[in-house]
Design an enzyme around this catalytic site. Structure first.
Site, short mmCIF file in Angstrom:
data_model
loop_
_atom_site.label_atom_id
_atom_site.label_comp_id
_atom_site.label_asym_id
_atom_site.label_seq_id
_atom_site.Cartn_x
_atom_site.Cartn_y
_atom_site.Cartn_z
N ASP A 104 0.86 -1.19 0.00
CA ASP A 104 0.00 0.00 0.00
C ASP A 104 0.89 1.24 0.00
O ASP A 104 1.28 1.72 -1.05
CB ASP A 104 -1.08 -0.03 1.09
CG ASP A 104 -0.58 -0.44 2.46
OD1 ASP A 104 0.58 -0.19 2.81
OD2 ASP A 104 -1.38 -1.03 3.20
N LYS A 132 -2.15 -1.59 -3.91
CA LYS A 132 -3.05 -0.44 -3.85
C LYS A 132 -2.37 0.76 -4.51
O LYS A 132 -1.67 1.52 -3.84
CB LYS A 132 -3.38 -0.10 -2.39
CG LYS A 132 -4.15 -1.16 -1.64
CD LYS A 132 -4.40 -0.69 -0.21
CE LYS A 132 -5.19 -1.69 0.59
NZ LYS A 132 -5.39 -1.20 1.98
#
Length: 176
Positions: A104, A132
């Site tokens: 992420d 992400k």
């Protein structure tokens, strides 16, 4: 719907989708590291299921190691990455594949990059099951991406919420 601690989660990514992503990454690793002896380094705790599946599918010689990094409290990153268990084998001059459950912010990767540069690896690449892109704030290259997802909190297939949910065979997202 499942309940973990105080939060509810709903089904999000099926076992079949995960299996397909693992197969895709594994096929590329087999092609890219044919006739080589890479060291696969899983990032614990989250990557244990992904790492196991990728390593089982690797057709050549390889070595396996793990590091344990920590940066989450509850559903949020602290912004600080701690090395809880470091490398326990020599990687100098070796080809390394980092196996991550999820990328992420990239803070954990940045910390691993520092460790591998200090160890003078010949080359390393990152393989992540989930990525992400909205949350990623670093410039480090990610060579192998299984599934791109929005910036939602997920559990299952190794990922947890305060220790629970790692054993789930599919992935759930936090119910909004």
């Amino acid at each position: 719907m499942i309940q973990l601690h105080d939060l509810q989660f709903e089904p999000y990514i099926s076992e079949e989708e995960i299996e397909g992503a693992v197969e895709k990454i594994s096929a590329r690793l087999n092609a890219d590291y044919k006739d080589q002896n890479p060291i696969f380094i899983g990032v614990l705790n989250g990557s244990f299921m992904f790492a196991s599946e990728v390593i089982k599918r690797f057709k050549g010689d390889c070595e396996v190691s793990f590091v344990k990094m920590g940066s989450y409290e509850g559903t949020s990153t602290t912004g600080t990455v701690k090395t809880l268990v470091g490398l326990n084998q020599k990687v100098e001059g070796r080809k390394v594949v980092i196996l991550e459950d999820i990328v992420d912010t990239g803070n954990t990767l940045e910390e691993i990059n520092k460790i591998l540069e200090a160890e003078n690896v010949a080359d390393y690449k990152v393989a992540t099951l989930f990525f992400k892109p909205e949350a990623y704030k670093k410039s480090l290259s990610i060579a192998y991406i299984g599934i791109e997802i929005p910036d939602k909190f997920i559990v299952g297939y190794g990922l947890d919420y305060d220790g629970l949910g790692r054993n789930l065979t599919q992935v759930y997202k936090r119910k909004e």
